[in-house]
Design a protein around this motif. Structure first.
Motif, PDB file in Angstrom:
ATOM      1  N   ASN A   1      -4.064  -5.539  -8.096  1.00  0.00           N
ATOM      2  CA  ASN A   1      -4.104  -4.138  -7.685  1.00  0.00           C
ATOM      3  C   ASN A   1      -2.764  -3.468  -7.964  1.00  0.00           C
ATOM      4  O   ASN A   1      -1.734  -4.063  -7.800  1.00  0.00           O
TER       5      ASN A   1
ATOM      6  N   TYR B   1       0.336   4.015  -2.763  1.00  0.00           N
ATOM      7  CA  TYR B   1      -0.389   5.225  -2.358  1.00  0.00           C
ATOM      8  C   TYR B   1       0.456   6.215  -1.561  1.00  0.00           C
ATOM      9  O   TYR B   1      -0.009   7.330  -1.291  1.00  0.00           O
TER      10      TYR B   1
ATOM     11  N   ASP C   1      -0.967   8.774   1.177  1.00  0.00           N
ATOM     12  CA  ASP C   1      -2.400   8.561   1.393  1.00  0.00           C
ATOM     13  C   ASP C   1      -2.628   7.224   2.094  1.00  0.00           C
ATOM     14  O   ASP C   1      -3.363   6.353   1.628  1.00  0.00           O
TER      15      ASP C   1
ATOM     16  N   LEU D   1       0.828  -1.209   0.000  1.00  0.00           N
ATOM     17  CA  LEU D   1       0.000   0.000   0.000  1.00  0.00           C
ATOM     18  C   LEU D   1       0.859   1.254   0.000  1.00  0.00           C
ATOM     19  O   LEU D   1       0.515   2.246  -0.658  1.00  0.00           O
TER      20      LEU D   1
ATOM     21  N   GLU E   1      -8.060   9.372   0.288  1.00  0.00           N
ATOM     22  CA  GLU E   1      -8.212   9.925  -1.056  1.00  0.00           C
ATOM     23  C   GLU E   1      -8.783   8.897  -2.027  1.00  0.00           C
ATOM     24  O   GLU E   1      -9.400   9.255  -3.033  1.00  0.00           O
ATOM     25  N   ASN E   2      -8.572   7.619  -1.727  1.00  0.00           N
ATOM     26  CA  ASN E   2      -9.053   6.555  -2.601  1.00  0.00           C
ATOM     27  C   ASN E   2     -10.302   5.866  -2.056  1.00  0.00           C
ATOM     28  O   ASN E   2     -10.836   4.959  -2.693  1.00  0.00           O
ATOM     29  N   GLY E   3     -10.726   6.278  -0.863  1.00  0.00           N
ATOM     30  CA  GLY E   3     -11.953   5.723  -0.305  1.00  0.00           C
ATOM     31  C   GLY E   3     -11.886   4.236  -0.035  1.00  0.00           C
ATOM     32  O   GLY E   3     -12.841   3.502  -0.339  1.00  0.00           O
ATOM     33  N   LYS E   4     -10.764   3.760   0.541  1.00  0.00           N
ATOM     34  CA  LYS E   4     -10.587   2.325   0.789  1.00  0.00           C
ATOM     35  C   LYS E   4     -10.367   2.053   2.270  1.00  0.00           C
ATOM     36  O   LYS E   4      -9.646   2.803   2.951  1.00  0.00           O
TER      37      LYS E   4
ATOM     38  N   ASP F   1     -15.433   0.954  -0.468  1.00  0.00           N
ATOM     39  CA  ASP F   1     -14.464  -0.034  -0.958  1.00  0.00           C
ATOM     40  C   ASP F   1     -13.846  -0.742   0.247  1.00  0.00           C
ATOM     41  O   ASP F   1     -12.941  -0.222   0.909  1.00  0.00           O
TER      42      ASP F   1
ATOM     43  N   VAL G   1     -17.353   5.272   3.390  1.00  0.00           N
ATOM     44  CA  VAL G   1     -16.481   4.565   2.452  1.00  0.00           C
ATOM     45  C   VAL G   1     -17.199   3.300   1.986  1.00  0.00           C
ATOM     46  O   VAL G   1     -17.885   2.640   2.771  1.00  0.00           O
TER      47      VAL G   1
ATOM     48  N   TYR H   1      -6.392   2.724   6.121  1.00  0.00           N
ATOM     49  CA  TYR H   1      -7.406   3.611   5.562  1.00  0.00           C
ATOM     50  C   TYR H   1      -6.733   4.517   4.539  1.00  0.00           C
ATOM     51  O   TYR H   1      -5.724   5.155   4.820  1.00  0.00           O
ATOM     52  N   LEU H   2      -7.308   4.553   3.326  1.00  0.00           N
ATOM     53  CA  LEU H   2      -6.800   5.402   2.253  1.00  0.00           C
ATOM     54  C   LEU H   2      -7.867   6.428   1.916  1.00  0.00           C
ATOM     55  O   LEU H   2      -8.755   6.171   1.091  1.00  0.00           O
TER      56      LEU H   2
END
Length: 460
Positions: A460, A374, A377, A370, A393-396, A428, A426, A390-391
């Protein structure tokens, strides 16, 4: 009294000689002696030899191509832990641009780990330009490998950029990204973070071939999982791929980082305390760790250490690219710095400190993947519930669970994700395991994916 001009290395020096009672005094005598003993004069013929030798050899080096894209209009600083493959990435860039028609005579590749350049200073760096132009009029492209060995290197790099040269720079020490260096380079260079092999790069390096519909072929998956097991325990350093004595090689690399990049560079006297600190970090990887907790853990071994020393040692370890940290997204600003989760840059290194700790290795591996994808983020979330990653900006939201087959573990991880998803808005949601996989789960109007790491990182 009379004046004279003395010459040292072709530099005129004014001397005042006073003759009295047969005693002759020379003001610059000791200065001359010091200069003679400590000077280093750049040998242009040596630089030419290094340039030509490197130029001729680099195009013949067999490489495992890595997935990095570079803009031909930009200059780059490539940074990362020792042996992550930065030098070979330079070779890849050279081979690619030469194959596209760039004149091989434009290539100026200098490795500052070369012992023949051990005494080089920032004042000597211009000799590289002089040596090149004495051989050809072709405008050079500079590839400066491990340039952090030269103090004040960034001023030379800035001047090259100002003079519109195309430049690639590598280094192993994160001080290359300090505020001072960033200010000096002033947007003239793009920073590129280089990690050891990802799992997909590792498979490519061992020439592992994928087949059609590989996700459904049991024989193929068995072979894939065997290779993943090796990557899981020993990590992805490129030189490790063809090494049989993997743990011994990793131990040697750690000693270089530990002794050379941390102990020696920062003049640390209590190296045994730093080693204990790293071991405690490895054992605490899955949970937030405060400075005071680390100090107490070390004190419990019979050694006393101040919290300020803990803070320094952690910074030194991060600056040397041995570890990285992530913050609690919902914590107060002061708590974000003082209580973080720490991970090692490669599983092979952290595994040197652990025994039978596969759960820690899995979370560390997910963190590396990750962080690679990322970068900044990346957080954990801890407020009544705990989410591993938790990401925003990517909503994960991502949970890590070595096994999820029993109902208690399954329900705990699912409910944590659902609560986190509702609180953070979120959608995702993923649970990463070592080898467990289930169909996509619909729960409370949320979709949750449960994937083994080897599949998650390949898609991914």
């Amino acid at each position: 009294m009379f004046l004279c001009i003395a010459l040292h290395k072709n530099i005129p020096i004014l001397c005042i000689l006073i003759h009295k009672n047969t005693v002759v005094l020379c003001i610059v005598l000791h200065i001359l002696l010091y200069l003679h003993q400590n000077s280093f004069v750049m040998d242009l013929d040596l630089i030419k030899h290094i340039i030509v030798t490197n130029r001729n050899s680099v195009c013949n080096i067999k490489l495992v191509k890595r997935n990095f894209d570079f803009d031909n209009s930009l200059n780059y600083v490539l940074v990362g832990v020792r042996q992550a493959g930065k030098s070979f990435l330079l070779y890849q860039i050279i081979q690619e641009i030469v194959s596209q028609g760039v004149d091989i005579k434009s290539i100026v590749l200098i490795n500052f780990d070369d012992e023949r350049l051990a005494e080089i200073t920032a004042q000597d760096l211009n000799s590289i330009i002089e040596a090149h132009y004495q051989m050809t009029d072709v405008k050079p492209i500079f590839f400066l490998d491990e340039i952090q060995n030269v103090k004040y290197w960034e001023k030379f790099a800035r001047r090259l950029a100002n003079e519109k040269y195309h430049v690639f720079v590598t280094g192993s020490n994160a001080k290359m990204l300090s505020n001072e260096v960033a200010t000096t380079l002033g947007g003239r260079y793009l920073q590129k973070f280089i990690y050891p092999y990802s799992f997909s790069e590792y498979l490519n390096a061992i020439n592992f071939k994928f087949i059609d519909s590989w996700q459904y072929d049991n024989i193929f998956l068995s072979k894939l999982k065997r290779e993943f097991q090796s990557y899981f325990y020993f990590g992805g350093f490129p030189e490790l791929v063809n090494t049989n004595l993997k743990r011994e090689w990793l131990s040697g690399l750690f000693q270089k980082i530990f002794l050379g990049d941390i102990i020696s560079r920062y003049h640390i006297k209590n190296d045994d305390i730093l080693k204990i600190l790293l071991k405690k970090l490895a054992e605490s990887t899955m949970q937030p760790t405060s400075y005071s907790r680390l100090a107490n853990l070390i004190t419990s071994t019979g050694r006393k250490i101040q919290t300020n020393t803990i803070i320094d040692y952690l910074k030194f370890s991060e600056d040397s690219w041995l570890i990285f940290s992530i913050q609690n997204f919902c914590a107060k600003l002061s708590e974000r710095e003082s209580s973080k989760k720490y991970y090692f840059r490669d599983n092979g290194i952290i595994n040197l400190f652990l025994f039978n700790s596969d759960t820690i290795l899995l979370e560390n591996l997910v963190a590396i993947h990750l962080k690679r994808l990322y970068n900044d983020d990346l957080y954990f979330f801890r407020q009544n519930i705990e989410i591993d990653f938790y990401l925003p900006e990517n909503g994960k939201l991502i949970q890590v669970s070595y096994k999820i087959q029993d109902d208690k573990t399954f329900n705990r991880e699912i409910m944590a994700l659902i609560k986190g998803a509702k609180f953070l808005n979120v959608n995702d949601l993923t649970i990463i395991t070592y080898d467990d996989e289930q169909q996509i789960i619909q729960h409370d109007n949320y979709t949750i994916k449960i994937l083994p790491y080897w599949k998650f990182c390949l898609i991914n």
